[in-house]
Design a protein around this motif. Structure first.
Motif, mmCIF file in Angstrom:
data_model
loop_
_atom_site.group_PDB
_atom_site.id
_atom_site.type_symbol
_atom_site.label_atom_id
_atom_site.label_comp_id
_atom_site.label_asym_id
_atom_site.label_seq_id
_atom_site.Cartn_x
_atom_site.Cartn_y
_atom_site.Cartn_z
ATOM 1 N N PHE A 1 0.854 -1.243 0.129
ATOM 2 C CA PHE A 1 0.055 -0.069 0.019
ATOM 3 C C PHE A 1 0.846 1.043 -0.117
ATOM 4 C CE2 PHE A 1 -2.323 -3.423 1.946
ATOM 5 C CZ PHE A 1 -3.523 -3.229 1.444
ATOM 6 N N CYS A 2 0.650 2.264 -1.059
ATOM 7 C CA CYS A 2 1.215 3.599 -0.842
ATOM 8 C C CYS A 2 -0.042 4.438 -1.311
ATOM 9 C CB CYS A 2 2.463 3.594 -1.634
ATOM 10 S SG CYS A 2 2.364 3.128 -3.686
ATOM 11 N N ASP A 3 0.198 5.769 -0.980
ATOM 12 C CA ASP A 3 -0.780 6.812 -1.351
ATOM 13 C C ASP A 3 -0.445 7.704 -2.367
ATOM 14 O OD1 ASP A 3 -2.392 5.795 0.694
ATOM 15 O OD2 ASP A 3 -1.905 7.251 2.290
ATOM 16 N N ALA A 4 -1.358 8.236 -3.038
ATOM 17 C CA ALA A 4 -1.084 9.090 -4.440
ATOM 18 C C ALA A 4 -0.386 10.414 -3.995
ATOM 19 C CB ALA A 4 -2.440 9.426 -5.049
ATOM 20 N N ASP A 5 -0.464 10.795 -2.821
ATOM 21 C CA ASP A 5 0.163 12.295 -2.675
ATOM 22 C C ASP A 5 1.642 12.167 -2.152
ATOM 23 O OD1 ASP A 5 -0.682 11.180 -0.447
ATOM 24 O OD2 ASP A 5 -1.468 13.263 0.609
ATOM 25 N N ASP A 6 2.070 10.915 -1.964
ATOM 26 C CA ASP A 6 3.326 10.605 -1.279
ATOM 27 C C ASP A 6 4.208 10.245 -2.603
ATOM 28 O OD1 ASP A 6 2.491 10.939 0.927
ATOM 29 O OD2 ASP A 6 1.728 8.941 1.299
ATOM 30 N N VAL A 7 5.610 9.814 -2.367
ATOM 31 C CA VAL A 7 6.503 9.467 -3.066
ATOM 32 C C VAL A 7 7.431 8.310 -2.607
ATOM 33 C CG1 VAL A 7 8.564 10.148 -4.673
ATOM 34 C CG2 VAL A 7 6.855 11.639 -4.271
ATOM 35 N N VAL A 8 7.343 7.104 -3.263
ATOM 36 C CA VAL A 8 8.083 5.800 -2.550
ATOM 37 C C VAL A 8 9.440 6.272 -3.122
ATOM 38 C CG1 VAL A 8 6.225 4.217 -2.560
ATOM 39 C CG2 VAL A 8 7.698 4.599 -4.742
ATOM 40 N N SER A 9 10.631 5.607 -2.214
ATOM 41 C CA SER A 9 11.999 5.589 -2.640
ATOM 42 C C SER A 9 12.340 4.762 -3.882
ATOM 43 C CB SER A 9 12.775 5.044 -1.392
ATOM 44 O OG SER A 9 12.472 3.762 -1.031
ATOM 45 N N THR B 1 9.534 15.235 6.258
ATOM 46 C CA THR B 1 10.050 16.556 5.873
ATOM 47 C C THR B 1 10.351 16.749 4.618
ATOM 48 O OG1 THR B 1 12.397 15.911 6.358
ATOM 49 C CG2 THR B 1 11.050 16.696 8.439
ATOM 50 N N SER B 2 10.741 16.005 3.754
ATOM 51 C CA SER B 2 11.218 16.507 2.470
ATOM 52 C C SER B 2 9.792 17.018 1.560
ATOM 53 C CB SER B 2 11.789 15.391 1.580
ATOM 54 O OG SER B 2 11.049 14.153 1.338
ATOM 55 N N LEU B 3 8.680 16.613 1.731
ATOM 56 C CA LEU B 3 7.536 16.989 0.856
ATOM 57 C C LEU B 3 6.609 17.905 1.829
ATOM 58 C CD1 LEU B 3 6.153 13.935 -0.595
ATOM 59 C CD2 LEU B 3 8.025 15.483 -1.564
ATOM 60 N N ASP B 4 7.105 18.387 3.113
ATOM 61 C CA ASP B 4 6.241 19.336 3.811
ATOM 62 C C ASP B 4 6.743 20.821 3.628
ATOM 63 O OD1 ASP B 4 4.715 20.704 5.731
ATOM 64 O OD2 ASP B 4 5.641 19.349 7.540
ATOM 65 N N SER B 5 6.014 21.578 3.095
ATOM 66 C CA SER B 5 6.344 22.813 2.668
ATOM 67 C C SER B 5 5.781 23.930 3.889
ATOM 68 C CB SER B 5 5.795 23.162 1.314
ATOM 69 O OG SER B 5 4.143 23.321 1.539
ATOM 70 N N LEU B 6 4.999 23.430 4.905
ATOM 71 C CA LEU B 6 4.405 24.128 5.923
ATOM 72 C C LEU B 6 5.701 24.167 7.134
ATOM 73 C CD1 LEU B 6 0.880 22.726 6.021
ATOM 74 C CD2 LEU B 6 1.696 24.527 4.894
ATOM 75 N N PRO B 7 5.695 25.579 7.613
ATOM 76 C CA PRO B 7 6.377 25.514 8.689
ATOM 77 C C PRO B 7 5.759 25.016 9.928
ATOM 78 C CG PRO B 7 5.166 27.645 8.600
ATOM 79 C CD PRO B 7 4.877 26.639 7.446
ATOM 80 N N ALA C 1 12.944 0.896 2.752
ATOM 81 C CA ALA C 1 11.770 1.049 1.829
ATOM 82 C C ALA C 1 11.145 2.517 2.463
ATOM 83 C CB ALA C 1 10.910 -0.017 2.119
ATOM 84 N N VAL C 2 11.732 3.757 2.029
ATOM 85 C CA VAL C 2 11.199 4.860 2.513
ATOM 86 C C VAL C 2 10.089 5.499 1.589
ATOM 87 C CG1 VAL C 2 11.988 7.302 3.085
ATOM 88 C CG2 VAL C 2 13.448 5.376 3.625
ATOM 89 N N VAL C 3 9.090 6.281 2.299
ATOM 90 C CA VAL C 3 8.135 6.880 1.620
ATOM 91 C C VAL C 3 8.331 8.218 1.948
ATOM 92 C CG1 VAL C 3 5.680 7.355 1.455
ATOM 93 C CG2 VAL C 3 6.524 4.921 1.105
ATOM 94 N N ARG C 4 8.240 9.286 1.097
ATOM 95 C CA ARG C 4 8.464 10.443 1.295
ATOM 96 C C ARG C 4 6.851 11.191 1.459
ATOM 97 N NH1 ARG C 4 12.151 9.811 -2.529
ATOM 98 N NH2 ARG C 4 11.278 10.832 -4.147
ATOM 99 N N TYR C 5 6.461 11.371 2.570
ATOM 100 C CA TYR C 5 5.195 11.279 3.022
ATOM 101 C C TYR C 5 4.806 12.812 3.159
ATOM 102 C CZ TYR C 5 1.226 11.412 6.518
ATOM 103 O OH TYR C 5 -0.159 11.579 7.141
ATOM 104 N N ARG C 6 3.656 13.311 2.517
ATOM 105 C CA ARG C 6 3.072 14.595 2.586
ATOM 106 C C ARG C 6 2.157 14.808 3.612
ATOM 107 N NH1 ARG C 6 3.841 17.483 -1.774
ATOM 108 N NH2 ARG C 6 3.756 15.858 -3.319
ATOM 109 N N PRO C 7 2.682 15.513 4.549
ATOM 110 C CA PRO C 7 1.686 15.699 5.856
ATOM 111 C C PRO C 7 0.353 16.507 5.212
ATOM 112 C CG PRO C 7 3.921 16.233 6.444
ATOM 113 C CD PRO C 7 3.718 16.244 4.998
ATOM 114 N N GLY C 8 -0.773 16.249 6.036
ATOM 115 C CA GLY C 8 -1.782 16.754 5.750
ATOM 116 C C GLY C 8 -3.107 16.054 6.243
#
Length: 179
Positions: free
Chosen positions: A68-76, A100-106, A172-179
């Motif tokens: 399972f992975c989600d559309a708004d994230d990015v797998v390694s 952190t890498s996809l998080d543009s919010l302070p 197996a890292v996923v770059r996660y977009r918080p939200g």
């Protein structure tokens, strides 16, 4: 995410399901345009939550390994190979998330790689970076559909109560977009 999946090293034949949960953003057209081998679009038009959508995908999937992975994230880059190999050793597994890498919010400082552990009981695999063998679902059932979020936590707890261990797949890292 689909471009990241399209770039994965393929060591096994894979089926990629995009479960379209009543999207209004041309998901189907966007997914098809990527040209991902093994892609199948599955319609889930009732707009219910993540547990329902994941269950819909489980019911439609043909394989014995479910990732399972989600559309708004990015797998390694090697996520797929690492997760498929993990399924040979572990029944239930997941990788760390880069929060952190996809998080543009302070916000407050967070570790860049983390496995969710905020409930202080047992580690659990977040739904956007989770894998299992189908026999786990056969044994404990599908995701609980009553949760708007945290259904992945409840799933892991049921697995733990059934004696099914959870293992971490380090790379197996996923770059996660918080939200």
């Amino acid at each position: 995410q689909l471009r990241a999946l399209a770039g994965q090293r393929r060591i096994y034949e894979v089926e990629v399901l995009v479960v379209d949960n009543a999207s209004t953003d041309a998901t189907t057209e966007i997914a098809r345009a990527v040209g991902l081998p093994g892609l199948r679009i599955v319609s889930c038009t009732d707009g219910r939550g993540p547990g329902h959508v994941r269950n819909h995908g489980i019911r439609e999937a043909c394989g014995d390994v479910l990732l399972f992975c989600d559309a708004d994230d990015v797998v390694s880059d090697d996520w797929l190979a690492l997760m498929v190999c993990a399924a040979e050793r572990f029944p239930l597994f997941g990788g760390p998330i880069d929060v952190t890498s996809l998080d543009s919010l302070p916000g407050p400082e967070r570790p860049s790689l983390a496995l969710p552990h905020d409930l202080d009981w047992r580690p659990w695999g977040i739904g956007c970076n989770l894998g299992m063998r189908r026999d786990v679902v056969d044994r404990i059932g599908l995701f609980h559909e009553g949760y708007a979020c945290a259904g992945d936590v409840e799933f892991r707890w049921r697995a733990a109560r059934a004696g099914i261990p959870f293992d971490l797949v380090e790379g197996a890292v996923v770059r996660y977009r918080p939200g």
